[in-house]
Write a protein that holds these residues in place. Structure first.
Motif, PDB file in Angstrom:
ATOM      1  N   PHE A 102       0.605  -1.137   0.042  1.00  0.00           N
ATOM      2  CA  PHE A 102       0.092   0.272  -0.113  1.00  0.00           C
ATOM      3  C   PHE A 102       0.782   1.662   0.044  1.00  0.00           C
ATOM      4  O   PHE A 102       0.390   1.951  -0.756  1.00  0.00           O
ATOM      5  N   GLU A 103       2.399   1.526   1.278  1.00  0.00           N
ATOM      6  CA  GLU A 103       2.652   2.200   0.881  1.00  0.00           C
ATOM      7  C   GLU A 103       3.489   3.036  -0.356  1.00  0.00           C
ATOM      8  O   GLU A 103       3.877   3.492  -0.911  1.00  0.00           O
ATOM      9  N   GLN A 104       4.012   1.315  -0.783  1.00  0.00           N
ATOM     10  CA  GLN A 104       4.931   1.627  -2.176  1.00  0.00           C
ATOM     11  C   GLN A 104       3.807   1.952  -3.476  1.00  0.00           C
ATOM     12  O   GLN A 104       4.816   2.203  -4.298  1.00  0.00           O
ATOM     13  N   GLU A 105       2.677   1.189  -3.813  1.00  0.00           N
ATOM     14  CA  GLU A 105       1.889   1.321  -4.712  1.00  0.00           C
ATOM     15  C   GLU A 105       0.762   2.658  -4.691  1.00  0.00           C
ATOM     16  O   GLU A 105       1.282   3.189  -5.546  1.00  0.00           O
ATOM     17  N   PHE A 106       0.198   2.342  -3.885  1.00  0.00           N
ATOM     18  CA  PHE A 106      -0.433   3.471  -3.599  1.00  0.00           C
ATOM     19  C   PHE A 106      -0.294   4.851  -3.006  1.00  0.00           C
ATOM     20  O   PHE A 106      -0.813   6.010  -4.089  1.00  0.00           O
ATOM     21  N   ALA A 107       1.048   5.299  -2.410  1.00  0.00           N
ATOM     22  CA  ALA A 107       1.345   6.378  -1.697  1.00  0.00           C
ATOM     23  C   ALA A 107       2.259   6.977  -2.968  1.00  0.00           C
ATOM     24  O   ALA A 107       2.297   8.095  -2.939  1.00  0.00           O
ATOM     25  N   VAL A 108       3.223   6.084  -3.459  1.00  0.00           N
ATOM     26  CA  VAL A 108       4.048   6.486  -4.781  1.00  0.00           C
ATOM     27  C   VAL A 108       3.041   6.793  -5.406  1.00  0.00           C
ATOM     28  O   VAL A 108       3.074   8.141  -6.456  1.00  0.00           O
ATOM     29  N   ARG A 109       1.863   5.802  -6.018  1.00  0.00           N
ATOM     30  CA  ARG A 109       1.235   6.687  -7.448  1.00  0.00           C
ATOM     31  C   ARG A 109       0.399   8.179  -7.065  1.00  0.00           C
ATOM     32  O   ARG A 109       0.591   9.008  -8.501  1.00  0.00           O
ATOM     33  N   HIS A 110      -0.124   8.092  -6.087  1.00  0.00           N
ATOM     34  CA  HIS A 110      -0.588   9.415  -5.847  1.00  0.00           C
ATOM     35  C   HIS A 110       1.243  10.360  -4.734  1.00  0.00           C
ATOM     36  O   HIS A 110       0.487  11.714  -4.662  1.00  0.00           O
ATOM     37  N   GLN A 111       1.803  10.751  -4.649  1.00  0.00           N
ATOM     38  CA  GLN A 111       2.632  11.176  -4.680  1.00  0.00           C
ATOM     39  C   GLN A 111       2.914  11.597  -2.773  1.00  0.00           C
ATOM     40  O   GLN A 111       2.836  12.922  -2.360  1.00  0.00           O
ATOM     41  N   ASN A 112       1.812  10.455  -2.232  1.00  0.00           N
ATOM     42  CA  ASN A 112       1.547  10.974  -0.635  1.00  0.00           C
ATOM     43  C   ASN A 112       3.817  10.897  -0.104  1.00  0.00           C
ATOM     44  O   ASN A 112       4.292   9.930  -0.173  1.00  0.00           O
ATOM     45  N   ALA A 113       3.623  11.688   1.302  1.00  0.00           N
ATOM     46  CA  ALA A 113       5.154  11.843   1.503  1.00  0.00           C
ATOM     47  C   ALA A 113       4.555  11.373   3.212  1.00  0.00           C
ATOM     48  O   ALA A 113       5.940  10.689   3.679  1.00  0.00           O
ATOM     49  N   HIS A 114       3.488  11.192   3.450  1.00  0.00           N
ATOM     50  CA  HIS A 114       3.789  12.273   4.686  1.00  0.00           C
ATOM     51  C   HIS A 114       1.619  11.635   5.462  1.00  0.00           C
ATOM     52  O   HIS A 114       1.239  12.474   4.750  1.00  0.00           O
ATOM     53  N   PHE A 115       1.400  10.597   6.255  1.00  0.00           N
ATOM     54  CA  PHE A 115       0.200  10.769   6.839  1.00  0.00           C
ATOM     55  C   PHE A 115       0.335  10.823   8.181  1.00  0.00           C
ATOM     56  O   PHE A 115       1.314  10.377   8.930  1.00  0.00           O
ATOM     57  N   ALA A 116      -1.192  11.190   8.675  1.00  0.00           N
ATOM     58  CA  ALA A 116      -0.990  11.506  10.022  1.00  0.00           C
ATOM     59  C   ALA A 116      -2.547  11.624  10.525  1.00  0.00           C
ATOM     60  O   ALA A 116      -3.023  11.820   9.498  1.00  0.00           O
ATOM     61  N   GLY A 117      -3.024  10.860  11.652  1.00  0.00           N
ATOM     62  CA  GLY A 117      -4.006  10.933  12.191  1.00  0.00           C
ATOM     63  C   GLY A 117      -4.156  10.752  13.477  1.00  0.00           C
ATOM     64  O   GLY A 117      -3.946  10.081  14.026  1.00  0.00           O
ATOM     65  N   THR A 118      -5.771  10.362  13.657  1.00  0.00           N
ATOM     66  CA  THR A 118      -6.692   9.572  15.065  1.00  0.00           C
ATOM     67  C   THR A 118      -7.487   9.166  14.906  1.00  0.00           C
ATOM     68  O   THR A 118      -8.335   9.055  13.810  1.00  0.00           O
ATOM     69  N   PHE A 119      -7.673   7.716  16.066  1.00  0.00           N
ATOM     70  CA  PHE A 119      -8.617   6.894  16.136  1.00  0.00           C
ATOM     71  C   PHE A 119      -9.695   7.435  17.237  1.00  0.00           C
ATOM     72  O   PHE A 119      -9.124   7.833  18.825  1.00  0.00           O
ATOM     73  N   ILE A 120     -10.508   7.818  17.180  1.00  0.00           N
ATOM     74  CA  ILE A 120     -11.767   8.001  18.409  1.00  0.00           C
ATOM     75  C   ILE A 120     -12.750   6.979  18.203  1.00  0.00           C
ATOM     76  O   ILE A 120     -13.820   6.592  17.976  1.00  0.00           O
ATOM     77  N   LEU A 128     -13.969   6.350  15.164  1.00  0.00           N
ATOM     78  CA  LEU A 128     -14.131   7.696  13.690  1.00  0.00           C
ATOM     79  C   LEU A 128     -12.602   7.392  13.276  1.00  0.00           C
ATOM     80  O   LEU A 128     -11.939   7.855  14.657  1.00  0.00           O
ATOM     81  N   ILE A 129     -12.042   7.579  12.365  1.00  0.00           N
ATOM     82  CA  ILE A 129     -10.815   7.470  12.142  1.00  0.00           C
ATOM     83  C   ILE A 129     -10.561   8.976  11.396  1.00  0.00           C
ATOM     84  O   ILE A 129     -11.360   9.200  10.094  1.00  0.00           O
ATOM     85  N   LEU A 130     -10.052  10.002  12.350  1.00  0.00           N
ATOM     86  CA  LEU A 130      -9.692  11.381  10.819  1.00  0.00           C
ATOM     87  C   LEU A 130      -8.091  11.155  10.804  1.00  0.00           C
ATOM     88  O   LEU A 130      -7.043  11.005  11.151  1.00  0.00           O
ATOM     89  N   SER A 131      -7.900  11.204   8.975  1.00  0.00           N
ATOM     90  CA  SER A 131      -6.529  11.304   8.884  1.00  0.00           C
ATOM     91  C   SER A 131      -6.472  12.566   7.639  1.00  0.00           C
ATOM     92  O   SER A 131      -7.017  12.986   7.124  1.00  0.00           O
ATOM     93  N   VAL A 132      -5.041  13.322   7.675  1.00  0.00           N
ATOM     94  CA  VAL A 132      -4.399  13.606   6.888  1.00  0.00           C
ATOM     95  C   VAL A 132      -3.599  13.203   5.333  1.00  0.00           C
ATOM     96  O   VAL A 132      -2.437  12.291   6.361  1.00  0.00           O
ATOM     97  N   GLU A 133      -3.481  13.440   4.944  1.00  0.00           N
ATOM     98  CA  GLU A 133      -2.224  13.367   3.716  1.00  0.00           C
ATOM     99  C   GLU A 133      -1.315  14.227   3.023  1.00  0.00           C
ATOM    100  O   GLU A 133      -2.045  15.522   3.229  1.00  0.00           O
ATOM    101  N   ARG A 134      -0.345  14.446   3.327  1.00  0.00           N
ATOM    102  CA  ARG A 134       0.716  15.740   2.356  1.00  0.00           C
ATOM    103  C   ARG A 134       1.752  14.660   1.535  1.00  0.00           C
ATOM    104  O   ARG A 134       2.336  13.967   1.398  1.00  0.00           O
TER     105      ARG A 134
END
Length: 368
Positions: A102-120, A128-134
């Motif tokens: 996932f990190e090598q295919e999906f993230a690379v395909r969409h040029q994602n460098a970093h993710f961050a989030g939290t489980f509530i 409820l999972i909230l996350s951001v992709e940079r």
């Protein structure tokens, strides 16, 4: 960071799902991210939302054929007691990131460098999972940026937990307030599991109704089969109103299952169906007649009140009525005053009660 605006928008989206795309866009911008996502995850289902402008990434995510390791690992860390912001650095070692598809295919395909989030955490082992992709252009979160994002997600967690608790407290309180004329009411989920019940409804448990494994059942097998069918039909929206006779009641009482749709459903979390026990006999007045004669509502106020009862958001109702949101808010304030209700949710449930009584006399109001 405009933390206050981000928190307010996410709280609104938690109650009105149609607001998630805009709320997540605000969250992404507040965190200096390119994309933001929200996932409601429970033992039975996964429902996801994406920030406005992230449709392509979201569509790709939804078609990913395998488990997404970051969600599993983040949940494991949450269950172990980890709180606050979870990042790829915290969830995985560099070696794990390097070999994860996932990190090598999906993230690379969409040029994602970093993710961050939290489980509530929510009720019943749900989250409820909230996350951001940079993306690569912005780079990874570091120093003050990471501290700011951590503070925002911590505040979001506290605020959402408080809102969810308040919503459940409100559910119980409104049930008690609506227990008029000895008509018992309860909220259940799609499987008949009891969420909240009025005192009058609780008195029926052990006689004509039973509680087994947290689910509502009728006393006889034949009636119970009809009850479970009625709940299932109402929860799916297949029947706007499903009614069965309670054979153990000599007064010809009936139990009705009314769908909780739109905003009302969201305000009550997992409550899908309103159960109401009504005595036999009587011919209730039509909804519009009651609203006009008893509560002195004008024709425009009647139309808005009925839309609220159908579960429409105030914005949607305003658009349908051809008025501004500010005008609809002012009109709603007058309606609340005239009907003696204090909240939009309480008004909606009052309208649904009137709709139920009108349904029995042939005055149908669609719910959907």
């Amino acid at each position: 960071m405009d933390i206050e605006r981000a928190v307010e928008s996410v709280l609104e989206a938690a109650l009105s799902p149609e607001a998630w795309p805009n709320a997540l866009r605000i969250l992404a911008e507040t965190c200096g991210a390119d994309h933001a996502f929200a996932h409601y995850i429970s033992p039975e289902s996964l429902v996801s939302f994406a920030s406005r402008g992230s449709e392509e990434v979201f569509a790709d995510f939804q078609t990913w054929p395998q488990e997404v390791p970051r969600m599993r690992r983040a949940l494991e860390l949450t269950l172990e007691g980890t709180k606050g912001l979870l990042t790829d650095w915290l969830c995985f070692t560099p070696e794990e990131l390097a070999r994860d598809p996932f990190e090598q295919e999906f993230a690379v395909r969409h040029q994602n460098a970093h993710f961050a989030g939290t489980f509530i955490p929510r009720e019943d082992s749900s989250y409820l999972i909230l996350s951001v992709e940079r993306g690569k252009a912005k780079g990874a979160y570091v120093n003050e940026e990471l501290d700011g994002a951590n503070s925002l997600f911590h505040l979001l967690s506290l605020s959402l937990n408080h809102a969810l608790k308040a919503r459940l407290d409100l559910a119980s309180g409104v049930l008690g307030a609506l227990d008029q004329q000895g008509m018992p009411r309860a909220w259940v989920n799609a499987k008949g599991r009891l969420i909240a019940a009025s005192a009058a409804f609780e008195k029926l448990i052990g006689s004509v109704l039973h509680l087994r494994g947290g689910r509502i059942h009728a006393a006889s097998d034949d009636t119970d089969a009809k009850l479970q069918w009625a709940i299932a039909q109402a929860a799916q929206g297949a029947q706007p109103l499903a009614t069965i006779a309670l054979e153990a009641r000599a007064d010809g009482a009936t139990l009705s299952a009314l769908p909780l749709r739109g905003r009302v459903h969201e305000m009550l979390g997992r409550a899908d169906v309103l159960l109401t026990v009504s005595p036999g006999g009587g011919q209730p007045a039509k909804v519009e007649t009651v609203l006009r004669s008893t509560y002195r509502l004008t024709p425009a106020e009647v139309r808005l009140a009925i839309r609220i009862g159908r579960g429409e958001t105030l914005r949607h109702a305003a658009d349908a009525e051809g008025v501004s949101l500010e005008t609809a808010r002012g009109r709603l304030k007058v309606i609340l005053h005239k009907t003696g209700t204090s909240r939009q949710l309480e008004l909606a449930l009052m309208i649904q009660r009137l709709a139920f009584e009108a349904e029995r006399s042939g005055d149908y109001i669609a719910h959907g």
